[in-house]
Write a protein that holds these residues in place. Structure first.
Motif, short mmCIF file in Angstrom:
data_model
loop_
_atom_site.label_atom_id
_atom_site.label_comp_id
_atom_site.label_asym_id
_atom_site.label_seq_id
_atom_site.Cartn_x
_atom_site.Cartn_y
_atom_site.Cartn_z
N LEU A 124 4.41 -10.63 -2.42
CA LEU A 124 3.82 -10.52 -1.10
C LEU A 124 2.32 -10.35 -1.29
O LEU A 124 1.88 -9.70 -2.25
CB LEU A 124 4.38 -9.34 -0.32
CG LEU A 124 5.83 -9.48 0.14
CD1 LEU A 124 6.28 -8.22 0.89
CD2 LEU A 124 6.03 -10.72 1.01
N THR A 125 1.55 -10.97 -0.40
CA THR A 125 0.09 -10.95 -0.50
C THR A 125 -0.52 -10.56 0.84
O THR A 125 0.16 -10.53 1.86
CB THR A 125 -0.43 -12.35 -0.89
OG1 THR A 125 -0.11 -13.27 0.16
CG2 THR A 125 0.17 -12.83 -2.20
N ALA A 126 -1.82 -10.30 0.82
CA ALA A 126 -2.51 -9.93 2.05
C ALA A 126 -2.40 -11.04 3.10
O ALA A 126 -2.34 -10.76 4.30
CB ALA A 126 -3.97 -9.61 1.76
N ASP A 127 -2.33 -12.31 2.67
CA ASP A 127 -2.20 -13.40 3.64
C ASP A 127 -0.75 -13.71 4.00
O ASP A 127 -0.49 -14.44 4.96
CB ASP A 127 -2.92 -14.66 3.15
CG ASP A 127 -2.19 -15.36 2.02
OD1 ASP A 127 -1.61 -14.67 1.17
OD2 ASP A 127 -2.22 -16.61 1.98
N SER A 128 0.20 -13.16 3.28
CA SER A 128 1.63 -13.30 3.58
C SER A 128 2.30 -11.97 3.23
O SER A 128 3.01 -11.85 2.23
CB SER A 128 2.24 -14.46 2.80
OG SER A 128 3.58 -14.69 3.20
N PHE A 138 12.97 -5.21 -9.18
CA PHE A 138 12.18 -4.55 -10.22
C PHE A 138 10.70 -4.70 -9.88
O PHE A 138 10.21 -5.82 -9.76
CB PHE A 138 12.44 -5.20 -11.59
CG PHE A 138 13.89 -5.22 -11.99
CD1 PHE A 138 14.44 -4.17 -12.70
CD2 PHE A 138 14.69 -6.31 -11.67
CE1 PHE A 138 15.78 -4.19 -13.08
CE2 PHE A 138 16.02 -6.34 -12.05
CZ PHE A 138 16.57 -5.28 -12.75
N PHE A 139 10.00 -3.58 -9.73
CA PHE A 139 8.56 -3.62 -9.44
C PHE A 139 7.79 -3.95 -10.72
O PHE A 139 8.06 -3.39 -11.77
CB PHE A 139 8.08 -2.27 -8.89
CG PHE A 139 6.63 -2.28 -8.52
CD1 PHE A 139 6.21 -2.81 -7.30
CD2 PHE A 139 5.66 -1.81 -9.39
CE1 PHE A 139 4.87 -2.84 -6.96
CE2 PHE A 139 4.32 -1.83 -9.06
CZ PHE A 139 3.92 -2.36 -7.84
N HIS A 140 6.79 -4.83 -10.58
CA HIS A 140 5.98 -5.21 -11.74
C HIS A 140 4.51 -4.80 -11.61
O HIS A 140 3.96 -4.24 -12.55
CB HIS A 140 6.04 -6.73 -11.97
CG HIS A 140 7.37 -7.21 -12.40
ND1 HIS A 140 7.99 -6.80 -13.57
CD2 HIS A 140 8.24 -8.06 -11.81
CE1 HIS A 140 9.16 -7.38 -13.68
NE2 HIS A 140 9.34 -8.15 -12.63
N ALA A 141 3.87 -5.14 -10.50
CA ALA A 141 2.43 -4.95 -10.44
C ALA A 141 1.94 -4.98 -9.00
O ALA A 141 2.61 -5.47 -8.11
CB ALA A 141 1.72 -6.05 -11.25
N GLY A 142 0.73 -4.45 -8.83
CA GLY A 142 0.07 -4.51 -7.54
C GLY A 142 0.29 -3.27 -6.71
O GLY A 142 0.55 -2.18 -7.24
N SER A 143 0.18 -3.44 -5.41
CA SER A 143 0.30 -2.33 -4.46
C SER A 143 1.76 -2.12 -4.08
O SER A 143 2.59 -3.02 -4.23
CB SER A 143 -0.53 -2.65 -3.21
OG SER A 143 -1.90 -2.74 -3.55
N PRO A 144 2.07 -0.94 -3.54
CA PRO A 144 3.45 -0.65 -3.14
C PRO A 144 3.97 -1.63 -2.08
O PRO A 144 3.21 -2.11 -1.24
CB PRO A 144 3.35 0.76 -2.56
CG PRO A 144 2.14 1.35 -3.17
CD PRO A 144 1.18 0.21 -3.34
N ASP A 150 -4.03 -6.25 -2.19
CA ASP A 150 -4.07 -7.71 -2.29
C ASP A 150 -2.70 -8.33 -2.53
O ASP A 150 -2.42 -9.44 -2.10
CB ASP A 150 -5.01 -8.14 -3.41
CG ASP A 150 -6.46 -7.82 -3.11
OD1 ASP A 150 -6.83 -7.80 -1.93
OD2 ASP A 150 -7.21 -7.58 -4.07
N PHE A 151 -1.83 -7.61 -3.26
CA PHE A 151 -0.52 -8.18 -3.59
C PHE A 151 0.42 -7.09 -4.09
O PHE A 151 0.00 -6.02 -4.51
CB PHE A 151 -0.63 -9.29 -4.64
CG PHE A 151 -0.94 -8.77 -6.03
CD1 PHE A 151 0.09 -8.48 -6.92
CD2 PHE A 151 -2.24 -8.57 -6.43
CE1 PHE A 151 -0.19 -7.98 -8.19
CE2 PHE A 151 -2.53 -8.07 -7.70
CZ PHE A 151 -1.50 -7.78 -8.59
#
Length: 193
Positions: free
Chosen positions: A60-64, A79-85, A130-131
């Protein structure tokens, strides 16, 4: 102690999408299938047998930022990998609504892994950043015939008590809107007032 940095080096979101080979997903966000078993299991589902297991990346991204409400017949481990929650809204077949936040900080109640049982409705949200990047393992393997995207009629009919909370995550394909907003996020005059 600060949480471990689970973010990849400073890749832009478009560069991350390209590096992982992701494409737009009809549920929202971006995905790519990573693995599909070469063995199958019999099921009583439409079409019979399913691959035993498959996995995807899901971003998921800020634009989606939304994964729209849907349910699958198979269990799915995330499984969480990276970025924001990423916040997940889960609705059991009996109508119990819960929230789980996947992310890099267990001290804040975030989890690295969660399982959504088959038959549960789920939606996801990147509320900031951002993602958010996860992967999913689906068993028996994912098949579009086993997935149902929620409609306003489905949610209002079966779970009217949760319509207010879930409306922002329900697509109205007939009108290309998300709960009274156009796909671009603008209020739909047909829903306003």
């Amino acid at each position: 102690m600060p949480p471990a940095n689970l973010n990849p080096p400073t890749l832009s979101v478009p560069a991350l999408i390209e590096a992982l080979g992701l494409v737009a997903h009809d549920e929202g966000g971006y995905f790519r299938q990573l693995y599909q078993s070469d063995w199958t299991v019999p099921t009583d589902r439409e079409g019979g047998a399913r691959y035993g297991l498959n996995t995807i990346y899901y971003l998921l991204t800020a634009d989606s930022p939304k994964g729209h409400l849907h349910r699958n017949q198979s269990d799915i481990v995330h499984f969480f990998h990276a970025g924001s929650p990423l916040t997940y809204f889960l609705l059991s077949p009996e109508g119990q609504l819960s929230k789980v936040v996947m992310g890099p900080d267990p001290a804040q109640g975030q989890v690295f892994q969660m399982t959504v049982p088959g038959g549960y409705w789920k939606a996801s949200l990147l509320a900031s950043g951002d993602f958010g990047l996860i992967s999913e393992a689906v068993c028996p393997g994912f098949d579009y015939r086993d997935r149902e995207l929620a409609t306003p009629a489905t949610v209002r009919g079966a779970f009217p008590q949760h319509w207010g909370a879930l409306a922002p995550y329900v697509l109205d394909h007939a009108r290309d809107t998300v709960c009274g907003q156009t796909a671009s996020g603008q209020m739909d005059s047909r829903e306003a007032g």
